[in-house]
Scaffold this active site. Structure first.
Site, PDB file in Angstrom:
ATOM      1  N   SER A  95       1.082 -48.606  17.966  1.00 46.30           N
ATOM      2  CA  SER A  95       1.110 -49.132  16.605  1.00 46.30           C
ATOM      3  C   SER A  95       2.143 -48.503  15.685  1.00 46.30           C
ATOM      4  O   SER A  95       2.375 -49.006  14.587  1.00 46.30           O
ATOM      5  CB  SER A  95      -0.272 -49.007  15.963  1.00 46.30           C
ATOM      6  OG  SER A  95      -1.172 -49.898  16.567  1.00 46.30           O
ATOM      7  N   LYS A 107      -0.623 -46.152   5.248  1.00 45.52           N
ATOM      8  CA  LYS A 107      -1.189 -47.324   5.915  1.00 45.52           C
ATOM      9  C   LYS A 107      -2.670 -47.485   5.586  1.00 45.52           C
ATOM     10  O   LYS A 107      -3.434 -46.517   5.623  1.00 45.52           O
ATOM     11  CB  LYS A 107      -0.998 -47.178   7.427  1.00 45.52           C
ATOM     12  CG  LYS A 107      -1.481 -48.364   8.264  1.00 45.52           C
ATOM     13  CD  LYS A 107      -1.232 -48.068   9.727  1.00 45.52           C
ATOM     14  CE  LYS A 107      -1.771 -49.140  10.650  1.00 45.52           C
ATOM     15  NZ  LYS A 107      -1.577 -48.787  12.068  1.00 45.52           N
ATOM     16  N   SER A 166       0.191 -52.047  14.944  1.00 48.12           N
ATOM     17  CA  SER A 166      -0.516 -52.413  13.740  1.00 48.12           C
ATOM     18  C   SER A 166       0.105 -51.828  12.457  1.00 48.12           C
ATOM     19  O   SER A 166      -0.348 -52.159  11.359  1.00 48.12           O
ATOM     20  CB  SER A 166      -1.976 -51.943  13.838  1.00 48.12           C
ATOM     21  OG  SER A 166      -2.068 -50.532  13.959  1.00 48.12           O
TER      22      SER A 166
END
Length: 481
Positions: A179, A79, A155
């Site tokens: 997230s 990520k 996220s």
């Protein structure tokens, strides 16, 4: 229920791929090229890749010794948020960082590499990770494989979308308020947030958001998540604290068959109501748990949600101010705050100037919550609730406009996901398990939380649930297979 079920799809989880490579049935290069081809097939629709690192990955795959590490040759993604990958851009989803290149690996990335994985790209994140939808001015919207008009969650939405579309068996993400679990729920895959201090944040960060943030992976199979945690867990040099150490491997928990776990069921958190479909998802999971021999009773969380979220955003605001100041110091010039997404503007406006005393009070508040939650777990072995209080929203529905208030943003985002941030604040582990799909084909996760340090309990139950109701054969309409 509009779901494509294909139990014989040509897909393997990470452990099975590593076994194939170790037996030399396939080479790391072949497996990598297949993953790259899958990414290129679906990314034009999903918009989940932040940066393609195909050449670097091919060079790394050529150096893999089959069987030399538990996940040797397995392709994955990292990520693009607070997880530096040496030589790659680390934009954190922000125009202000779009040219930043990481000079070194985060410890979690280094451990993924030592486990044998081959990292061939980074995945999208909203700016600074402060949203339950992966949409940003830098990258635009990441879309849900089950319905591209819907959010993939946030996220870690890019990671979840690529895993759900079967590009990779698992992908790195991080979680400061849900997230990992929110996008896992939105995309119909498995996501576990470890205990505070279980997975390292270094070398650049001591603790993210006063300890609310942590790293792990989103996966299809439970066993990939458990093995990944075995590879990632443990304090790194200089860590300010660590989760309780357990000599037993997390992967071994999957062989347990727990009986009689006391489960407390929560279906709503005031002041927000849960959508009937989300309540149905939680009750469906509760019925399955009872079928497996685990008694379930309804309970409530000892949480004043508005007061807790005010403390959480006091912490986020102070640390966002520090982050923006750090970006300015490292770049050598002030940050043009007009380039920030509206949510960052309102966080900085309303919470970026809090005092040290206010910050200390907010940290005390989340620690007090941890005490109350620990007391609740004297009565229950696990808690169960829907991962989100609403199904995955349309693209744009969670975006705020310039001039909005923090209260409006909290109402917008936390009426969608009221439950997940509680367990970041308390530090307790929690997971989203894909057990339920709506009549129009959107997944809604079942969210289970455990006492501090009790990931093995979560993995043991997750393995039971996966065996009782397998989900790996459920394929979304946007799929790389």
């Amino acid at each position: 229920m509009n779901v494509n079920v294909n139990a014989t799809a040509p897909w393997l989880d990470g452990i099975a791929l590593a076994d194939q490579i170790a037996r030399r049935d396939r080479t790391p290069a072949e497996v990598l090229d297949e993953a790259i081809g899958r990414a290129e097939k679906v990314n034009p629709t999903l918009n989940a890749l932040s940066e393609a690192l195909f050449d670097q990955a091919r060079a790394a795959a050529a150096q893999i010794v089959p069987g030399a590490a538990p996940l040797a040759g397995v392709p994955t993604l990292v990520k693009d948020l607070f997880a530096p990958l040496a030589g790659a851009r680390m934009t954190n989803g922000s125009l202000t960082c779009r040219e930043a290149v990481a000079p070194h690996d985060a410890e979690v990335v280094a451990r993924l590499k030592r486990a044998g994985t081959v990292i061939f790209g980074t995945t999208t994140s909203p700016e600074f990770g402060s949203s339950y939808t992966t949409e940003s001015r830098l990258f635009g919207a990441t879309r849900n494989p089950w319905n591209p008009e819907r959010s993939a969650g946030g996220s870690s939405g890019g990671a979840a979308a690529m895993v759900a579309a079967r590009v990779v068996p698992f992908a790195h993400g991080n979680d400061g308020g849900g997230s990992l679990r929110v996008p896992a729920s939105a995309c119909g895959v498995f996501g576990l947030k470890p205990t505070r201090g279980r997975v390292p944040m270094g070398p650049d960060v001591g603790e993210g958001w006063a300890g609310m943030g942590t790293n792990h992976v989103i996966s299809v199979s439970v066993r990939d998540s458990a093995l990944a945690l075995d590879m990632l867990a443990g304090a790194d040099a200089g860590a300010p604290y660590a989760a309780p150490h357990d000599e037993a491997r997390f992967l071994s928990a999957l062989a347990e068959r727990p009986q009689g776990l006391r489960i407390g069921l929560v279906t709503a958190l005031a002041p927000w109501d849960s959508d009937p479909l989300c309540i149905a998802a939680a009750r469906d999971a509760a019925a399955l748990c009872e079928d497996l021999g685990h008694p379930v009773e309804e309970t409530a969380l000892p949480v004043d949600a508005p007061a807790l979220l005010d403390s959480i955003f006091t912490i986020i605001g102070a640390q966002t101010r520090h982050l923006v100041d750090t970006i300015a110091r490292q770049s050598g010039h002030p940050v043009d705050e007009t380039q920030l997404d509206p949510v960052q503007v309102l966080i900085l406006r309303d919470k970026g100037g809090v005092s040290g005393a206010e910050y200390a009070g907010a940290v005390d508040a989340i620690h007090a919550l941890g005490r109350r939650m620990a007391a609740l777990f004297q009565d229950y072995d696990l808690l169960l609730m829907p991962t989100t209080a609403k199904p995955a929203p349309p693209i744009g529905a969670l975006r705020v406009e310039t001039g909005a208030s923090l209260a409006q943003y909290i109402e917008l985002s936390h009426s969608y996901s009221p439950f997940t941030a509680i367990f970041n604040a308390s530090g307790q582990p929690a997971m989203s398990v894909p057990l339920f799909w709506t009549p129009d084909g959107l997944p809604i996760g079942a969210h289970f939380a455990a006492p501090f340090g009790a990931e093995r309990r979560l993995f043991a139950l997750a393995a039971q649930l996966e065996e009782a109701r397998p989900w790996a054969g459920r394929l979304p309409p946007v799929c790389a297979l």
